[in-house]
Design an enzyme around this catalytic site. Structure first.
Site, PDB file in Angstrom:
ATOM      1  N   TRP A 102     -10.878   5.577   0.744  1.00  0.00           N
ATOM      2  CA  TRP A 102     -11.464   5.514  -0.597  1.00  0.00           C
ATOM      3  C   TRP A 102     -12.538   6.587  -0.768  1.00  0.00           C
ATOM      4  CZ3 TRP A 102      -8.298   3.403  -3.663  1.00  0.00           C
ATOM      5  CH2 TRP A 102      -7.555   2.277  -3.291  1.00  0.00           C
ATOM      6  N   ASP A 172     -19.954   3.008  -3.699  1.00  0.00           N
ATOM      7  CA  ASP A 172     -18.723   2.293  -4.015  1.00  0.00           C
ATOM      8  C   ASP A 172     -18.755   1.017  -3.173  1.00  0.00           C
ATOM      9  OD1 ASP A 172     -16.210   1.211  -4.239  1.00  0.00           O
ATOM     10  OD2 ASP A 172     -15.118   2.985  -3.535  1.00  0.00           O
ATOM     11  N   LYS A 196     -11.668  -7.435  -5.585  1.00  0.00           N
ATOM     12  CA  LYS A 196     -11.807  -7.713  -4.159  1.00  0.00           C
ATOM     13  C   LYS A 196     -12.672  -8.960  -3.955  1.00  0.00           C
ATOM     14  CE  LYS A 196      -9.606  -3.853  -3.271  1.00  0.00           C
ATOM     15  NZ  LYS A 196     -10.175  -2.528  -3.374  1.00  0.00           N
TER      16      LYS A 196
HETATM   17  C1  PLP Z   1      -9.755  -1.127  -3.767  1.00  0.00           C
HETATM   18  C2  PLP Z   1     -10.809  -0.108  -3.651  1.00  0.00           C
HETATM   19  C3  PLP Z   1     -10.917   0.960  -4.568  1.00  0.00           C
HETATM   20  C4  PLP Z   1      -9.929   1.166  -5.694  1.00  0.00           C
HETATM   21  O1  PLP Z   1     -10.088   0.211  -6.669  1.00  0.00           O
HETATM   22  P1  PLP Z   1      -9.217   0.231  -8.015  1.00  0.00           P
HETATM   23  O2  PLP Z   1      -9.925  -0.801  -8.820  1.00  0.00           O
HETATM   24  O3  PLP Z   1      -7.825  -0.115  -7.647  1.00  0.00           O
HETATM   25  O4  PLP Z   1      -9.321   1.581  -8.615  1.00  0.00           O
HETATM   26  C5  PLP Z   1     -11.953   1.841  -4.415  1.00  0.00           C
HETATM   27  N1  PLP Z   1     -12.839   1.718  -3.412  1.00  0.00           N
HETATM   28  C6  PLP Z   1     -12.766   0.723  -2.510  1.00  0.00           C
HETATM   29  C7  PLP Z   1     -13.780   0.637  -1.425  1.00  0.00           C
HETATM   30  C8  PLP Z   1     -11.749  -0.222  -2.606  1.00  0.00           C
HETATM   31  O5  PLP Z   1     -11.670  -1.209  -1.704  1.00  0.00           O
END
Ligand code: PLP
Length: 361
Positions: A102, A172, A196
């Protein structure tokens, strides 16, 4: 109605109470006579849902008035673009700490906007750990430092934020958002896809310190400008009403269960049970993350052979444990045990794993 244990990395498990309340009220919200799926995002009913979700999250996380809490769309992936588009100018350079797939995707988008300095990476070690502070090569003139607090795919997690001095810190936090109480003061911006650890897919939470909005240029596309969303309280366009409603129910559930400190204690307890099983298996189960970087949210591990991994996953699925297959880039297994995942499910997985080892060791 039998429910199985959902170890999926995302979309992921939600608290049963939340699902039941949503189900009960889906046909008609009490006193409203319409489903939450049918109401206008400009209605008083929605206003109350929106405000309550924000208030409860602010209370849980300790969000102060110098920050704005936004509910956006486009996933965490759109933030890979919005962050540099809004925050990189005028310096046009930023530091990125790369700890997994990511982070790399975030870098890819930032490079379209300006210069990216990779301030640290553990890619040569298959991202099995978080870099140490002394390994970071930070630029004091960077527009910001970006890091990924929990690496969903590799199963590593930062226990403390990188120290970045006066440079704004951007995170993030998609896969460990609200898994503990963090000191928000350390952050300039935090973003997380809700699917998540917070709610359903389709909402991205962004917490942005208000002084940063001065960087967002009017030349940006309206929907890509943080100022638009702050000025319109996330309601410039049609918000994901149902998603925010569920997030509100999850926040209420978190409050009822003792808040983020209690959640953190439980998360540590759950992860410890699983890591102990791995550590005491005599090398049969092998954790991907080094012990000082192990994620409390995503536990990644391997078996002696791919054949055994396939066998375990097949038998686990039959026994009511779903979503244990690791991400294709790491292989092996991954047990995602977010806030809503019950301790009992972790204990049952561990006894299943012990039993499997004794039969296939
Ligand atoms: C799942 C995830 C993403 C992507 O998320 P989307 O909502 O599908 O764009 C980005 N960063 C991390 C750390 C993730 O676990």
């Amino acid at each position: 109605m039998q429910r199985i244990y959902n170890f999926s990395a995302g979309p992921a498990i939600l608290p049963e109470e939340v699902l039941k309340e949503a189900q009960e009220n889906l046909f008609s919200l009490p006193g409203v006579g319409m489903s939450v799926l049918e109401i206008s995002h400009r209605s008083k009913v929605y206003d109350a849902i929106h405000l309550q979700a924000k208030q409860d999250m602010s209370e849980l996380m300790g969000i102060t008035d110098d920050y704005s809490l936004l509910f956006l769309q486009g996933g965490a992936s759109l933030q890979f673009s919005m962050v540099p588009l809004n925050l990189m100018p005028p310096a046009n350079k930023a530091d990125y700490i790369v700890t997994g797939s990511w982070s790399k995707k975030a870098v890819k988008e930032a490079k379209r906007v300006g210069t990216v300095n990779i301030a640290g990476t553990t890619e040569s070690e298959t991202f099995n750990r978080i870099p140490k502070q002394e390994e970071l090569k930070l630029d004091p003139e960077a527009a910001y430092v970006h890091f990924t607090s929990n690496n969903t795919i590799y199963g590593t997690e930062w226990y403390n934020e990188p120290e970045v001095g006066n440079v704004p810190l951007v995170c993030d936090a998609s896969s460990d958002f609200m898994h503990k109480k963090t000191d928000l003061k350390k952050y300039a911006l935090v973003y997380a896809g809700a699917q998540k650890n917070l709610g359903p897919a389709g909402v991205t939470v962004v917490i942005i310190r208000k002084d940063l909005l001065a960087r967002s240029q009017d030349s940006l596309h309206t929907m890509l400008n943080y100022k638009t969303h702050v000025e319109n309280d996330s309601l410039y366009n049609t918000i994901n009403v149902f998603g925010v409603y569920i997030i509100g129910l999850v926040a209420k559930w978190l409050k009822k269960n003792g808040g983020l400190d209690a959640m953190y204690a439980m998360n540590k307890e759950k992860a410890a049970i699983l890591y102990k099983c791995i550590d005491e298996s005599g090398g049969y189960y092998k954790g991907h993350a080094l012990p000082d970087s192990r994620s409390l949210m995503n536990v990644t591990f391997r078996l002696p052979s791919e054949e055994l991994e396939k066998k375990l996953i097949a038998e686990a699925t039959k026994a009511g444990f779903d979503g244990l297959k690791g991400h294709r880039s790491v292989g092996g297994l991954r047990a995602s045990i977010y806030n809503a995942f019950p301790k009992k499910g972790v204990e049952e997985l561990v006894s299943f794993m012990k039993d499997f080892q004794s039969k296939n060791g």
